[in-house]
Enzyme design. Structure first.
Site, PDB file in Angstrom:
ATOM      1  N   HIS A   1       0.832  -0.998  -0.105  1.00 31.93           N
ATOM      2  CA  HIS A   1       0.075  -0.048  -0.032  1.00 31.93           C
ATOM      3  C   HIS A   1       0.871   1.057   0.135  1.00 31.93           C
ATOM      4  O   HIS A   1       2.072   1.153   0.579  1.00 31.93           O
ATOM      5  CB  HIS A   1      -1.007   0.035   1.109  1.00 31.93           C
ATOM      6  CG  HIS A   1      -2.078  -1.138   1.393  1.00 31.93           C
ATOM      7  ND1 HIS A   1      -3.216  -0.929   2.157  1.00 31.93           N
ATOM      8  CD2 HIS A   1      -1.874  -2.312   0.904  1.00 31.93           C
ATOM      9  CE1 HIS A   1      -3.828  -2.203   1.766  1.00 31.93           C
ATOM     10  NE2 HIS A   1      -2.949  -2.853   1.018  1.00 31.93           N
ATOM     11  N   ALA A   2       0.245   2.365  -0.507  1.00 34.08           N
ATOM     12  CA  ALA A   2       1.127   3.607  -0.476  1.00 34.08           C
ATOM     13  C   ALA A   2       1.153   4.185   1.040  1.00 34.08           C
ATOM     14  O   ALA A   2       0.278   3.999   1.790  1.00 34.08           O
ATOM     15  CB  ALA A   2       0.398   4.750  -1.217  1.00 34.08           C
TER      16      ALA A   2
END
Length: 218
Positions: free
Chosen positions: A95-96
């Protein structure tokens, strides 16, 4: 030297290369090149995986986040040995982390999901690597040639050639050979030899007879 004709040498095009003494194929051991056909999953000849319960989809079992069309690749060299429970958690799982939240809103939007991948690093495994039972290979890991990864190890970052690593995070316990021998083995690159020559070198490979290997090199 042992006559290579006395030993069965596996066919790289065989789906199930291992046989019981009565000749019955062992369904839980497969050459991955024969069971996975996906552009971003690149696996070398003679690399096998074993599982106590053979899956229908070996790609999904080994690399569940390496979706078709993902922007990262999983590259595994020749003659690798992958034990039961090994998983490759490839970059598509990440995930960012540069925003306030790590929640992946774009994956729920059909107009964004195909282009949204915060982490696109490749995961690369060298030649002749043994991945022990339950090992977890994290996104972007680069594993050198001849490495032994201990059971349950969690591998991140770069692992040098012919290291033995264990633990979480995986740490180098020791090297299998001294630096001079490692350099010689990398130069010999026996995994790239013609199959007939590898078959002739079988005894030298199993006994670490480097001097004999040198005489057999192309």
């Amino acid at each position: 030297m042992t006559d290579p004709r006395r030993h069965r040498f596996p066919d790289p095009l065989d789906r199930c290369p291992a046989r019981a003494p009565d000749g019955t194929p062992i369904e839980g051991t497969v050459f991955l090149s024969q069971v996975i056909d996906q552009d971003n999953f690149d696996v070398g000849a003679f690399t096998y995986a074993s599982d106590f319960e053979a899956p229908q989809d070996w790609r999904a079992r080994l690399a569940p986040y390496l979706f078709p069309g993902a922007l990262d690749r999983l590259v595994i060299g020749k003659f690798c040995q992958i034990a039961h429970g090994v998983r490759f958690i490839t970059a598509g799982a990440n995930h960012a982390m540069d925003g306030v939240t790590t929640y992946p809103f774009p994956i729920f939007d059909p107009t964004e999901i195909s282009s949204y991948q915060p982490d696109t690093r490749d995961t690369v495994i060298g030649h002749d690597v043994w991945l022990g039972m339950g090992a977890l290979i994290c996104p972007g890991a680069i594993v050198g040639n001849g490495v032994i990864i201990g059971a349950g190890a969690v591998v991140r970052g770069r692992i040098p050639d012919y290291a033995i690593v264990t633990g979480n995070p995986a740490q180098v316990v020791r090297f299998r050979f001294d630096a001079e021998t490692v350099e010689t083995l990398l130069q010999l690159a026996w995994w790239d030899w013609p199959i007939e020559r590898i078959a002739r070198a079988r005894s030298a490979l199993l006994s670490a007879n480097i001097e004999v290997l040198k005489t057999l090199a192309p």
